[in-house]
Design a protein around this motif. Structure first.
Motif, PDB file in Angstrom:
ATOM      1  N   MET A   1     119.236  21.995  50.444  1.00 10.80           N
ATOM      2  CA  MET A   1     119.173  20.629  50.912  1.00 10.80           C
ATOM      3  C   MET A   1     117.770  20.395  51.456  1.00 10.80           C
ATOM      4  O   MET A   1     117.238  21.224  52.183  1.00 10.80           O
ATOM      5  CB  MET A   1     120.234  20.406  51.987  1.00 10.80           C
ATOM      6  CG  MET A   1     120.216  19.033  52.588  1.00 10.80           C
ATOM      7  SD  MET A   1     121.688  18.613  53.512  1.00 10.80           S
ATOM      8  CE  MET A   1     122.776  18.156  52.186  1.00 10.80           C
ATOM      9  N   ASP A   2     117.215  19.275  51.089  1.00  5.75           N
ATOM     10  CA  ASP A   2     115.845  19.015  51.529  1.00  5.75           C
ATOM     11  C   ASP A   2     115.798  18.565  52.990  1.00  5.75           C
ATOM     12  O   ASP A   2     116.799  18.157  53.566  1.00  5.75           O
ATOM     13  CB  ASP A   2     115.150  18.007  50.615  1.00  5.75           C
ATOM     14  CG  ASP A   2     115.814  16.645  50.604  1.00  5.75           C
ATOM     15  OD1 ASP A   2     116.852  16.478  51.255  1.00  5.75           O
ATOM     16  OD2 ASP A   2     115.270  15.740  49.942  1.00  5.75           O
ATOM     17  N   GLN A   3     114.630  18.668  53.550  1.00  6.88           N
ATOM     18  CA  GLN A   3     114.450  18.407  54.978  1.00  6.88           C
ATOM     19  C   GLN A   3     114.763  16.964  55.343  1.00  6.88           C
ATOM     20  O   GLN A   3     115.272  16.683  56.429  1.00  6.88           O
ATOM     21  CB  GLN A   3     113.016  18.764  55.397  1.00  6.88           C
ATOM     22  CG  GLN A   3     112.802  18.742  56.890  1.00  6.88           C
ATOM     23  CD  GLN A   3     113.675  19.737  57.640  1.00  6.88           C
ATOM     24  OE1 GLN A   3     113.858  20.856  57.197  1.00  6.88           O
ATOM     25  NE2 GLN A   3     114.222  19.328  58.756  1.00  6.88           N
ATOM     26  N   ALA A   4     114.505  16.025  54.449  1.00  2.38           N
ATOM     27  CA  ALA A   4     114.767  14.615  54.738  1.00  2.38           C
ATOM     28  C   ALA A   4     116.257  14.380  54.969  1.00  2.38           C
ATOM     29  O   ALA A   4     116.651  13.623  55.866  1.00  2.38           O
ATOM     30  CB  ALA A   4     114.260  13.741  53.604  1.00  2.38           C
ATOM     31  N   LYS A   5     117.092  15.029  54.175  1.00  2.00           N
ATOM     32  CA  LYS A   5     118.543  14.874  54.341  1.00  2.00           C
ATOM     33  C   LYS A   5     119.006  15.520  55.646  1.00  2.00           C
ATOM     34  O   LYS A   5     119.868  14.981  56.330  1.00  2.00           O
ATOM     35  CB  LYS A   5     119.285  15.465  53.150  1.00  2.00           C
ATOM     36  CG  LYS A   5     119.131  14.633  51.897  1.00  2.00           C
ATOM     37  CD  LYS A   5     119.912  15.215  50.744  1.00  2.00           C
ATOM     38  CE  LYS A   5     119.715  14.386  49.497  1.00  2.00           C
ATOM     39  NZ  LYS A   5     120.458  14.937  48.358  1.00  2.00           N
ATOM     40  N   LEU A   6     118.451  16.681  55.969  1.00  2.00           N
ATOM     41  CA  LEU A   6     118.807  17.327  57.230  1.00  2.00           C
ATOM     42  C   LEU A   6     118.384  16.467  58.423  1.00  2.00           C
ATOM     43  O   LEU A   6     119.132  16.335  59.395  1.00  2.00           O
ATOM     44  CB  LEU A   6     118.149  18.708  57.326  1.00  2.00           C
ATOM     45  CG  LEU A   6     118.686  19.775  56.386  1.00  2.00           C
ATOM     46  CD1 LEU A   6     117.832  21.026  56.471  1.00  2.00           C
ATOM     47  CD2 LEU A   6     120.129  20.083  56.688  1.00  2.00           C
ATOM     48  N   GLN A  30     129.408  11.328  56.463  1.00  2.00           N
ATOM     49  CA  GLN A  30     130.419  12.193  55.849  1.00  2.00           C
ATOM     50  C   GLN A  30     129.926  12.767  54.523  1.00  2.00           C
ATOM     51  O   GLN A  30     130.129  13.948  54.229  1.00  2.00           O
ATOM     52  CB  GLN A  30     131.719  11.431  55.643  1.00  2.00           C
ATOM     53  CG  GLN A  30     132.455  11.135  56.916  1.00  2.00           C
ATOM     54  CD  GLN A  30     133.691  10.284  56.687  1.00  2.00           C
ATOM     55  OE1 GLN A  30     133.863   9.681  55.631  1.00  2.00           O
ATOM     56  NE2 GLN A  30     134.556  10.238  57.694  1.00  2.00           N
ATOM     57  N   LYS A  31     129.258  11.936  53.730  1.00  2.00           N
ATOM     58  CA  LYS A  31     128.737  12.379  52.438  1.00  2.00           C
ATOM     59  C   LYS A  31     127.666  13.458  52.627  1.00  2.00           C
ATOM     60  O   LYS A  31     127.684  14.483  51.941  1.00  2.00           O
ATOM     61  CB  LYS A  31     128.161  11.182  51.687  1.00  2.00           C
ATOM     62  CG  LYS A  31     127.596  11.504  50.342  1.00  2.00           C
ATOM     63  CD  LYS A  31     127.016  10.256  49.682  1.00  2.00           C
ATOM     64  CE  LYS A  31     126.207  10.625  48.466  1.00  2.00           C
ATOM     65  NZ  LYS A  31     125.487   9.488  47.913  1.00  2.00           N
ATOM     66  N   LEU A  32     126.758  13.234  53.572  1.00  2.00           N
ATOM     67  CA  LEU A  32     125.700  14.212  53.826  1.00  2.00           C
ATOM     68  C   LEU A  32     126.261  15.520  54.370  1.00  2.00           C
ATOM     69  O   LEU A  32     125.831  16.608  53.973  1.00  2.00           O
ATOM     70  CB  LEU A  32     124.671  13.642  54.806  1.00  2.00           C
ATOM     71  CG  LEU A  32     123.755  12.547  54.260  1.00  2.00           C
ATOM     72  CD1 LEU A  32     122.982  11.887  55.388  1.00  2.00           C
ATOM     73  CD2 LEU A  32     122.811  13.109  53.216  1.00  2.00           C
ATOM     74  N   ARG A  33     127.234  15.417  55.276  1.00  2.00           N
ATOM     75  CA  ARG A  33     127.840  16.630  55.829  1.00  2.00           C
ATOM     76  C   ARG A  33     128.567  17.420  54.762  1.00  2.00           C
ATOM     77  O   ARG A  33     128.489  18.652  54.720  1.00  2.00           O
ATOM     78  CB  ARG A  33     128.803  16.270  56.961  1.00  2.00           C
ATOM     79  CG  ARG A  33     128.110  15.915  58.242  1.00  2.00           C
ATOM     80  CD  ARG A  33     129.100  15.564  59.317  1.00  2.00           C
ATOM     81  NE  ARG A  33     128.448  15.346  60.605  1.00  2.00           N
ATOM     82  CZ  ARG A  33     129.070  14.923  61.678  1.00  2.00           C
ATOM     83  NH1 ARG A  33     130.368  14.677  61.655  1.00  2.00           N
ATOM     84  NH2 ARG A  33     128.407  14.753  62.806  1.00  2.00           N
ATOM     85  N   ALA A  34     129.289  16.729  53.865  1.00  2.00           N
ATOM     86  CA  ALA A  34     130.007  17.412  52.782  1.00  2.00           C
ATOM     87  C   ALA A  34     129.025  18.131  51.859  1.00  2.00           C
ATOM     88  O   ALA A  34     129.275  19.273  51.442  1.00  2.00           O
ATOM     89  CB  ALA A  34     130.848  16.412  51.999  1.00  2.00           C
ATOM     90  N   ALA A  35     127.908  17.492  51.540  1.00  2.00           N
ATOM     91  CA  ALA A  35     126.897  18.117  50.688  1.00  2.00           C
ATOM     92  C   ALA A  35     126.297  19.342  51.379  1.00  2.00           C
ATOM     93  O   ALA A  35     126.085  20.385  50.750  1.00  2.00           O
ATOM     94  CB  ALA A  35     125.805  17.113  50.342  1.00  2.00           C
ATOM     95  N   TYR A  36     126.035  19.224  52.683  1.00  2.00           N
ATOM     96  CA  TYR A  36     125.479  20.343  53.443  1.00  2.00           C
ATOM     97  C   TYR A  36     126.449  21.526  53.447  1.00  2.00           C
ATOM     98  O   TYR A  36     126.054  22.667  53.204  1.00  2.00           O
ATOM     99  CB  TYR A  36     125.169  19.915  54.875  1.00  2.00           C
ATOM    100  CG  TYR A  36     124.690  21.055  55.736  1.00  2.00           C
ATOM    101  CD1 TYR A  36     123.373  21.483  55.690  1.00  2.00           C
ATOM    102  CD2 TYR A  36     125.566  21.730  56.588  1.00  2.00           C
ATOM    103  CE1 TYR A  36     122.925  22.538  56.464  1.00  2.00           C
ATOM    104  CE2 TYR A  36     125.124  22.787  57.366  1.00  2.00           C
ATOM    105  CZ  TYR A  36     123.814  23.183  57.297  1.00  2.00           C
ATOM    106  OH  TYR A  36     123.382  24.238  58.064  1.00  2.00           O
ATOM    107  N   ILE A  37     127.704  21.255  53.702  1.00  2.00           N
ATOM    108  CA  ILE A  37     128.710  22.322  53.752  1.00  2.00           C
ATOM    109  C   ILE A  37     128.845  22.993  52.394  1.00  2.00           C
ATOM    110  O   ILE A  37     128.938  24.229  52.308  1.00  2.00           O
ATOM    111  CB  ILE A  37     130.062  21.775  54.257  1.00  2.00           C
ATOM    112  CG1 ILE A  37     129.938  21.431  55.744  1.00  2.00           C
ATOM    113  CG2 ILE A  37     131.193  22.760  54.006  1.00  2.00           C
ATOM    114  CD1 ILE A  37     131.117  20.661  56.293  1.00  2.00           C
ATOM    115  N   GLU A  38     128.839  22.219  51.314  1.00  2.00           N
ATOM    116  CA  GLU A  38     128.951  22.799  49.982  1.00  2.00           C
ATOM    117  C   GLU A  38     127.750  23.696  49.672  1.00  2.00           C
ATOM    118  O   GLU A  38     127.917  24.796  49.136  1.00  2.00           O
ATOM    119  CB  GLU A  38     129.071  21.702  48.927  1.00  2.00           C
ATOM    120  CG  GLU A  38     129.286  22.234  47.538  1.00  2.00           C
ATOM    121  CD  GLU A  38     130.468  23.177  47.394  1.00  2.00           C
ATOM    122  OE1 GLU A  38     130.336  24.183  46.665  1.00  2.00           O
ATOM    123  OE2 GLU A  38     131.519  22.936  48.015  1.00  2.00           O
TER     124      GLU A  38
END
Length: 71
Positions: A1-6, A30-38
């Motif tokens: 995950m890129d730094q901008a999303k974090l 929710q979408k960003l957290r789901a992507a991070y967890i995956e």
């Protein structure tokens, strides 16, 4: 995950502590957290699939997956 999303995840988390998030912001969070967890789970799977245990007698054995796969 890129730094901008974090950074965006952290920004939304800070904002949610002070004010109420809009419906769009909640959905984005929710979408960003789901992507991070995956991505985190995929990274952990990669680490575990390449882990080798060395027994006291010197033999090496790869970790085996249990019957129940990781979600």
């Amino acid at each position: 995950m890129d730094q901008a999303k974090l950074d965006r995840i952290n920004e939304l988390a800070r904002k949610s502590k002070t004010t109420e998030l809009s419906a769009e912001e909640k959905a984005e969070q929710q979408k960003l957290r789901a992507a991070y967890i995956e991505e985190y789970r995929a990274s952990l799977r990669g680490i575990l699939e390449n882990t080798v245990i060395q027994r006291p007698d010197g033999t090496k054995e790869k970790l085996k997956r249990k019957d129940k796969p990781l979600s």
